[in-house]
Design an enzyme around this catalytic site. Structure first.
Site, PDB file in Angstrom:
ATOM      1  N   GLY A 210      10.501  -7.942   1.370  1.00 24.38           N
ATOM      2  CA  GLY A 210       9.071  -7.617   1.479  1.00 24.38           C
ATOM      3  C   GLY A 210       8.238  -8.630   0.731  1.00 24.38           C
ATOM      4  O   GLY A 210       8.718  -9.720   0.409  1.00 24.38           O
ATOM      5  N   ASN A 211       6.993  -8.288   0.486  1.00 21.88           N
ATOM      6  CA  ASN A 211       6.143  -9.164  -0.330  1.00 21.88           C
ATOM      7  C   ASN A 211       5.143  -8.307  -1.099  1.00 21.88           C
ATOM      8  O   ASN A 211       5.142  -7.088  -0.982  1.00 21.88           O
ATOM      9  CB  ASN A 211       5.454 -10.226   0.536  1.00 21.88           C
ATOM     10  CG  ASN A 211       4.562  -9.598   1.576  1.00 21.88           C
ATOM     11  OD1 ASN A 211       3.582  -8.945   1.260  1.00 21.88           O
ATOM     12  ND2 ASN A 211       4.928  -9.776   2.856  1.00 21.88           N
TER      13      ASN A 211
END
Ligand code: PMT
Length: 407
Positions: A210-211
């Site tokens: 993810g980020n």
């Protein structure tokens, strides 16, 4: 400018203790004449310059001077929610400082902190007070929160000195409010498509790539587009946040491919599409249906490329559609963003760089540069994401109006 722009608009007028307070009486009259409904709040100091009776007579409403007075508790929250716009004119250095730092010890600051409407502030003070760094810093803080400065004028001041610091004339303040309400619904009848937040690319039922995107920037854009009258489709990756405006339809997704599918389906009906999501460029080639166990060799995760949503929409874009991308950079921001603008066939790209303090992921603020197809670029100061959203939508509206005039 529409003459009816102020008709039935609810204006909360805050008056603080300045010699210029008498001008607030003229402003009240002008607003009433323009069809607005006006409720007045005064600081106790303001009542030494102009009588509440004058303002209650002109506005045809009681004037509030205390959060709690002889008549009981005055509901500042209700007033803050009632207003279509709050105007503080004149605004002294003292109340400016309180507003900038949330020091809630009078009725005006209390209503200001509760207001969900646009807030306009018109300072008035002596020339040296105006130029003092603390005043200038407080002005910038208020603007950074998304409030609108009505600039001071130059001329003779009550002290006998001459220079900047005079309260803007009531006619000027009226014009600014007129302009605001005339342009308010510029996106009425338009459809805006937005992507926002991160994407999660599952490795196994437990882990993902993810980020750090929170969704704040994209949600601020959705809120602003809805405030301008648009019907908004917000494709939102995993985020703890959600928008409030009922004209925003939220399509929740998790992965880049889900976001891609939703965007492809919704794009044909959109007039404007803004890609604010931080989309993962890659995903694991293989999804492990059971949790990968810690045993034997360290597992290797092979990645494959995700579809590029913005680039695909760029290929499919019709002449009557506007496509705006974001570029999140860590170095050579402008050069890299210009390349993305061309490669993805965007009409505008909004650059934010993690090199700038307070910009990018998760902050409540952002600092942007907007670049168009002719490589013209406009730099903006660090501001709240709400204020940034206004700048981005104003740039899109300006672009479409310019194109309309040229056609
Ligand atoms: O959500 P916040 O915490 O408020 O943070 C906001 C933000 C930093 C995420 C936002 O302001 C921002 O910069 N969003 C774009 C982030 C990004 O992925 O930039 P990029 O330079 O990698 O991508 C360029 C453009 O292509 C972006 O519009 C992106 O949405 C789009 N893209 C990228 C890859 C992909 N597979 N599909 C895309 O559509």
């Amino acid at each position: 400018m529409s003459a009816a722009a102020l008709q039935n608009k609810k204006i909360l007028l805050g008056i603080t203790g300045s010699i210029a307070a008498y001008k607030a009486a003229f402003l009240t009259r002008l607003l009433i004449k323009a069809g607005a409904e006006v409720k007045v709040l005064m600081t106790p100091a303001a009542t030494q310059f102009i009588s509440p009776l004058t303002l209650s007579t002109l506005s045809k409403h009681p004037v509030f001077t205390e959060v709690a007075g002889a008549e009981g508790w005055n509901n500042h929250v209700e007033l803050g929610l009632w207003a279509d716009a709050m105007v503080i004119a004149p605004l002294t250095a003292a109340t400016l400082g309180k507003m900038a730092h949330g020091i809630c010890d009078n009725m005006i600051v209390a209503a200001y902190l509760s207001a969900r409407c646009p807030v306009f502030f018109a300072p008035a003070m002596d020339v040296d007070m105006w130029h003092h760094p603390s005043t200038q810093e407080n002005i910038q803080r208020l603007q950074g929160f998304g409030n609108h400065l009505i600039p001071v004028e130059s001329g003779e001041l009550a002290s006998g000195l001459s220079g900047k610091g005079r309260l803007a004339e009531p006619e000027t303040i009226l014009d600014i409010l007129h302009q605001h309400f005339s342009s308010e619904q510029v996106l009425k009848g338009k459809k805006v498509l937005l992507t926002a937040g991160p994407t999660y690319e599952a490795i196994d039922p437990v882990r993902f790539i993810g980020n750090r995107s929170s969704g704040k920037m994209g949600i601020a854009l959705a809120e602003q587009a809805a405030a301008l009258g648009a019907a908004v489709d917000l494709i939102l990756g995993p985020s703890r946040l959600s928008p409030k405006n009922p004209n925003i339809k939220v399509h929740t997704v998790e992965s880049a491919r889900e976001m891609y599918e939703a965007a492809i389906a919704l794009f044909p009906a959109a007039d404007i599409a803004i890609m604010a999501a931080a989309v993962s460029d890659y995903r694991p080639e293989k999804y492990h249906s059971q949790k990968i166990k810690k045993q034997g060799e360290v597992p290797q995760i092979l990645l494959v490329e995700n579809p590029d949503i913005a680039a695909t929409l760029g290929q499919r874009k019709r002449a009557d559609q506007w496509l705006v991308g974001f570029a999140l950079e860590t170095q050579d921001a402008i050069t890299n963003a210009e390349k993305k603008l061309k490669k993805k066939n965007l009409d505008l790209i909004v650059v934010n760089s993690l090199e700038d303090v307070g910009a990018g992921f998760n902050h409540d603020t952002n600092r942007i540069t907007i670049i168009d197809q002719d490589n013209n670029y406009t730099n903006f100061e660090l501001k709240s994401k709400k204020a940034v959203a206004k700048d981005v939508l104003a740039a899109i509206v300006h672009l479409s109006e310019t194109a309309q005039r040229a056609s």
